[in-house]
Design a protein around this motif. Structure first.
Motif, PDB file in Angstrom:
ATOM      1  N   LEU A  80       0.821  -1.210   0.000  1.00 15.84           N
ATOM      2  CA  LEU A  80       0.000   0.000   0.000  1.00 15.84           C
ATOM      3  C   LEU A  80       0.855   1.259   0.000  1.00 15.84           C
ATOM      4  CD1 LEU A  80      -2.969  -0.749   2.440  1.00 15.84           C
ATOM      5  CD2 LEU A  80      -3.083  -0.338  -0.023  1.00 15.84           C
ATOM      6  N   TRP A  81       1.932   1.243   0.759  1.00 16.73           N
ATOM      7  CA  TRP A  81       2.782   2.429   0.838  1.00 16.73           C
ATOM      8  C   TRP A  81       3.288   2.820  -0.550  1.00 16.73           C
ATOM      9  CZ3 TRP A  81       7.796   4.012  -0.139  1.00 16.73           C
ATOM     10  CH2 TRP A  81       8.205   5.197   0.489  1.00 16.73           C
ATOM     11  N   HIS A  82       3.762   1.833  -1.287  1.00 15.38           N
ATOM     12  CA  HIS A  82       4.232   2.123  -2.647  1.00 15.38           C
ATOM     13  C   HIS A  82       3.064   2.445  -3.575  1.00 15.38           C
ATOM     14  CE1 HIS A  82       8.577   1.379  -2.617  1.00 15.38           C
ATOM     15  NE2 HIS A  82       8.349   0.466  -1.682  1.00 15.38           N
ATOM     16  N   GLU A  83       1.973   1.734  -3.414  1.00 15.87           N
ATOM     17  CA  GLU A  83       0.850   1.855  -4.345  1.00 15.87           C
ATOM     18  C   GLU A  83       0.232   3.249  -4.315  1.00 15.87           C
ATOM     19  OE1 GLU A  83      -1.287  -0.227  -7.342  1.00 15.87           O
ATOM     20  OE2 GLU A  83       0.423  -0.863  -6.117  1.00 15.87           O
ATOM     21  N   VAL A  84      -0.060   3.751  -3.118  1.00 19.57           N
ATOM     22  CA  VAL A  84      -0.777   5.030  -3.060  1.00 19.57           C
ATOM     23  C   VAL A  84       0.120   6.203  -3.437  1.00 19.57           C
ATOM     24  CG1 VAL A  84      -2.479   4.204  -1.394  1.00 19.57           C
ATOM     25  CG2 VAL A  84      -0.381   5.289  -0.563  1.00 19.57           C
ATOM     26  N   ARG A  85       1.407   6.132  -3.122  1.00 25.35           N
ATOM     27  CA  ARG A  85       2.270   7.268  -3.455  1.00 25.35           C
ATOM     28  C   ARG A  85       2.626   7.277  -4.939  1.00 25.35           C
ATOM     29  NH1 ARG A  85       7.964   6.074  -3.242  1.00 25.35           N
ATOM     30  NH2 ARG A  85       8.549   8.131  -2.470  1.00 25.35           N
ATOM     31  N   ASN A  86       2.504   6.154  -5.615  1.00 29.33           N
ATOM     32  CA  ASN A  86       2.751   6.111  -7.054  1.00 29.33           C
ATOM     33  C   ASN A  86       1.515   6.460  -7.874  1.00 29.33           C
ATOM     34  OD1 ASN A  86       5.556   4.986  -8.071  1.00 29.33           O
ATOM     35  ND2 ASN A  86       5.118   3.976  -6.134  1.00 29.33           N
ATOM     36  N   ASN A  87       0.332   6.168  -7.346  1.00 31.03           N
ATOM     37  CA  ASN A  87      -0.901   6.307  -8.131  1.00 31.03           C
ATOM     38  C   ASN A  87      -1.844   7.391  -7.636  1.00 31.03           C
ATOM     39  OD1 ASN A  87      -0.260   4.176  -9.889  1.00 31.03           O
ATOM     40  ND2 ASN A  87      -1.119   2.654  -8.497  1.00 31.03           N
ATOM     41  N   TRP A  88      -1.446   8.154  -6.650  1.00 27.83           N
ATOM     42  CA  TRP A  88      -2.375   9.041  -5.965  1.00 27.83           C
ATOM     43  C   TRP A  88      -3.179   9.929  -6.913  1.00 27.83           C
ATOM     44  CZ3 TRP A  88      -4.833   9.072  -1.685  1.00 27.83           C
ATOM     45  CH2 TRP A  88      -5.477  10.241  -1.247  1.00 27.83           C
ATOM     46  N   TYR A  89      -2.528  10.544  -7.865  1.00 23.04           N
ATOM     47  CA  TYR A  89      -3.222  11.490  -8.744  1.00 23.04           C
ATOM     48  C   TYR A  89      -4.087  10.810  -9.797  1.00 23.04           C
ATOM     49  CZ  TYR A  89      -0.512  15.231  -6.630  1.00 23.04           C
ATOM     50  OH  TYR A  89       0.031  16.127  -5.738  1.00 23.04           O
ATOM     51  N   GLY A 114      -6.416   7.533   6.817  1.00 13.80           N
ATOM     52  CA  GLY A 114      -5.046   7.826   7.215  1.00 13.80           C
ATOM     53  C   GLY A 114      -3.982   7.374   6.242  1.00 13.80           C
ATOM     54  N   TRP A 115      -4.348   7.145   4.980  1.00 15.72           N
ATOM     55  CA  TRP A 115      -3.388   6.628   4.013  1.00 15.72           C
ATOM     56  C   TRP A 115      -3.097   7.606   2.875  1.00 15.72           C
ATOM     57  CZ3 TRP A 115       0.161   2.984   3.464  1.00 15.72           C
ATOM     58  CH2 TRP A 115       0.183   1.920   4.380  1.00 15.72           C
ATOM     59  N   LYS A 116      -3.431   8.858   3.013  1.00 16.02           N
ATOM     60  CA  LYS A 116      -3.102   9.831   1.974  1.00 16.02           C
ATOM     61  C   LYS A 116      -1.602  10.123   2.007  1.00 16.02           C
ATOM     62  CE  LYS A 116      -3.787  14.616   0.471  1.00 16.02           C
ATOM     63  NZ  LYS A 116      -4.497  15.893   0.716  1.00 16.02           N
ATOM     64  N   PRO A 117      -0.900   9.938   0.897  1.00 12.40           N
ATOM     65  CA  PRO A 117       0.531  10.244   0.896  1.00 12.40           C
ATOM     66  C   PRO A 117       0.733  11.758   0.869  1.00 12.40           C
ATOM     67  CG  PRO A 117      -0.165   9.583  -1.296  1.00 12.40           C
ATOM     68  CD  PRO A 117      -1.357   9.396  -0.397  1.00 12.40           C
ATOM     69  N   PRO A 118       1.432  12.330   1.834  1.00 11.27           N
ATOM     70  CA  PRO A 118       1.619  13.784   1.844  1.00 11.27           C
ATOM     71  C   PRO A 118       2.485  14.277   0.697  1.00 11.27           C
ATOM     72  CG  PRO A 118       2.955  12.749   3.541  1.00 11.27           C
ATOM     73  CD  PRO A 118       2.070  11.675   2.982  1.00 11.27           C
ATOM     74  N   ARG A 119       3.306  13.383   0.157  1.00  9.95           N
ATOM     75  CA  ARG A 119       4.211  13.755  -0.935  1.00  9.95           C
ATOM     76  C   ARG A 119       4.208  12.636  -1.984  1.00  9.95           C
ATOM     77  NH1 ARG A 119       5.890  15.593   3.783  1.00  9.95           N
ATOM     78  NH2 ARG A 119       6.433  13.466   4.423  1.00  9.95           N
ATOM     79  N   PRO A 120       3.251  12.620  -2.888  1.00 14.30           N
ATOM     80  CA  PRO A 120       3.241  11.570  -3.917  1.00 14.30           C
ATOM     81  C   PRO A 120       4.549  11.592  -4.717  1.00 14.30           C
ATOM     82  CG  PRO A 120       1.148  12.735  -3.886  1.00 14.30           C
ATOM     83  CD  PRO A 120       2.086  13.514  -3.004  1.00 14.30           C
ATOM     84  N   VAL A 121       5.031  10.417  -5.056  1.00 11.18           N
ATOM     85  CA  VAL A 121       6.315  10.350  -5.757  1.00 11.18           C
ATOM     86  C   VAL A 121       6.190  10.771  -7.219  1.00 11.18           C
ATOM     87  CG1 VAL A 121       6.060   7.906  -6.388  1.00 11.18           C
ATOM     88  CG2 VAL A 121       8.341   8.889  -6.157  1.00 11.18           C
ATOM     89  N   PRO A 153      -3.091  10.879  12.934  1.00 15.46           N
ATOM     90  CA  PRO A 153      -4.483  10.620  13.309  1.00 15.46           C
ATOM     91  C   PRO A 153      -5.413  10.980  12.160  1.00 15.46           C
ATOM     92  CG  PRO A 153      -3.701  12.643  14.327  1.00 15.46           C
ATOM     93  CD  PRO A 153      -2.511  11.983  13.690  1.00 15.46           C
ATOM     94  N   HIS A 154      -6.541  10.315  12.116  1.00 20.81           N
ATOM     95  CA  HIS A 154      -7.473  10.598  11.027  1.00 20.81           C
ATOM     96  C   HIS A 154      -8.903  10.590  11.551  1.00 20.81           C
ATOM     97  CE1 HIS A 154      -8.520   6.313  10.754  1.00 20.81           C
ATOM     98  NE2 HIS A 154      -7.245   6.097  10.922  1.00 20.81           N
ATOM     99  N   ALA A 155      -9.817  10.993  10.707  1.00 20.65           N
ATOM    100  CA  ALA A 155     -11.195  11.258  11.126  1.00 20.65           C
ATOM    101  C   ALA A 155     -11.869  10.051  11.762  1.00 20.65           C
ATOM    102  CB  ALA A 155     -12.002  11.737   9.920  1.00 20.65           C
ATOM    103  N   LEU A 156     -11.631   8.865  11.225  1.00 20.98           N
ATOM    104  CA  LEU A 156     -12.387   7.707  11.697  1.00 20.98           C
ATOM    105  C   LEU A 156     -11.951   7.224  13.073  1.00 20.98           C
ATOM    106  CD1 LEU A 156     -12.735   5.581   8.443  1.00 20.98           C
ATOM    107  CD2 LEU A 156     -14.274   7.306   9.366  1.00 20.98           C
ATOM    108  N   HIS A 157     -10.766   7.633  13.530  1.00 23.69           N
ATOM    109  CA  HIS A 157     -10.297   7.156  14.827  1.00 23.69           C
ATOM    110  C   HIS A 157     -11.159   7.661  15.977  1.00 23.69           C
ATOM    111  CE1 HIS A 157      -5.870   5.750  14.120  1.00 23.69           C
ATOM    112  NE2 HIS A 157      -6.752   4.803  13.952  1.00 23.69           N
TER     113      HIS A 157
END
Length: 369
Positions: free
Chosen positions: A75-84, A98-105, A325-329
């Motif tokens: 997931l770490w690689h997947e979301v930062r590579n495909n975010w946009y 809580g899985w939004k990458p702050p800095r997509p690669v 932290p994220h909204a659902l917590h």
């Protein structure tokens, strides 16, 4: 993407490198860095131990093969590579988990972003993985494998301890173009032309002083890192398929998006982020990459550990206290486990049908590097 696009100093070094002609293969005395490698191992018992092909202790393999560790790395690689590439509504739901990458690669055009410190995230997250494995190794107490120790130099073509597996062709693959490069990545001439250049660049103090750590990490990730994964990858005969289309919601109890058969420790394919970290070679190549951080610090007069700007590790097993932290917590009805959250993110991604195929195969011209 050209070398000058990555960095002008890198382009200068590339144009100065022997006309891009291959070095003669043969004994190590023809290569200064190989000679230094031998001298280093002779005088350093720990380095000599790292040179031998000791097996990765079973305790480490079992931990890395667990679903929570596989899911995190994938997931770490997947979301930062495909975010946009994800629709905005899916992005929002992933963000809530809580899985939004702050800095997509990759930027919105699909090109590497070397200016947003995503390269630091790459270096930092894998350093945390190394730390976790070192903690297990300390408990195991195997004298032959006391800690993760990277290659001093990525093994040359004639290295008997780390032979390069043969290339393969997948007739069932949807996109065969990347496999046209696999033969070349595994070839001796590719090592001589590109690996030796990259090795020289990434230890050169002049180059290291000319780049931020984020830019260095981004360049390393897109060049030698990806190439090392595929150079030492061996065909598994069958590769994990993309997650099945989810059921239309984010209920983790509905549908199995990744079959449990892919959690078998024997699935350690270096070309899949769901499995690469189970492979012993992963720790050799990432140990080498981690050493580049220390080289950058020395070249730039940086001390201590308070220099990091990119520290995104996602929802990393054992590092929950570091996760944002994220909204659902804050909602009792969503007090779900880390694993259940990961499953929800996978379901969301499955709805988009967007996956990072062949994650370690270059999507740009190898010739230009």
């Amino acid at each position: 993407m050209s070398a000058s696009d990555l960095h002008p100093q890198l382009h200068h070094m590339a144009t100065a490198a022997s006309g891009d002609q291959p070095h003669h293969t043969g004994s190590d005395h023809t290569h200064p860095e190989a000679h230094q490698h031998v001298a280093h191992t002779e005088e350093c018992p720990a380095c000599a131990a790292g040179r031998n092909d000791h097996p990765l202790p079973k305790e480490v393999i079992d931990m890395m093969a667990s679903r929570e560790h596989r899911m995190h790395h994938w997931l770490w690689h997947e979301v930062r590579n495909n975010w946009y590439q994800y629709p905005h509504d899916i992005q929002q739901k992933i963000d809530e988990l809580g899985w939004k990458p702050p800095r997509p690669v990759l930027d919105e055009g699909g090109n590497p972003n070397l200016e947003n410190d995503s390269g630091e995230d790459f270096l930092y997250m894998h350093r945390q993985m190394i730390g976790d494995v070192n903690a297990i190794l300390k408990q195991v107490g195997d004298p032959n494998y006391p800690r993760v120790q990277g290659w001093l130099v990525p093994p040359p073509p004639d290295d008997a301890s780390y032979p390069v597996p043969p290339a393969w062709f997948d007739p069932g693959g949807q996109d065969q173009a990347p496999f046209a490069n696999l033969d070349r990545i595994k070839s001796n001439i590719f090592y001589e032309k590109r690996f030796r250049f990259w090795q020289k660049a990434f230890i050169d103090p002049v180059f290291l002083r000319s780049v931020t750590l984020g830019k260095l990490g981004g360049i390393i990730e897109m060049t030698i890192h990806n190439a090392m994964h595929m150079r030492w990858a061996a065909s598994t005969g069958t590769v994990r398929p993309d997650p099945l289309q989810a059921t239309g919601d984010i209920d983790p109890t509905r549908g199995e998006v990744i079959g449990v058969e892919w959690d078998d420790p024997r699935y350690d394919f270096l070309g899949d982020t769901y499995s690469s970290h189970v492979n012993p070679i992963f720790w050799k190549l990432h140990g080498w990459i981690d050493d580049r951080v220390e080289g950058w610090k020395i070249a730039n007069g940086v001390f201590g550990n308070n220099f990091w700007k990119g520290t995104w590790i996602g929802k990393m097993p054992g590092h929950e206290e570091m996760a944002a932290p994220h909204a659902l917590h804050g909602m009792p009805e969503h007090a779900v486990s880390l694993m259940a959250e990961s499953q929800q993110v996978v379901n969301l991604i499955a709805q988009t049908g967007v996956f990072h195929h062949n994650p370690f195969m270059p999507s740009f011209s190898i010739e230009a590097w």
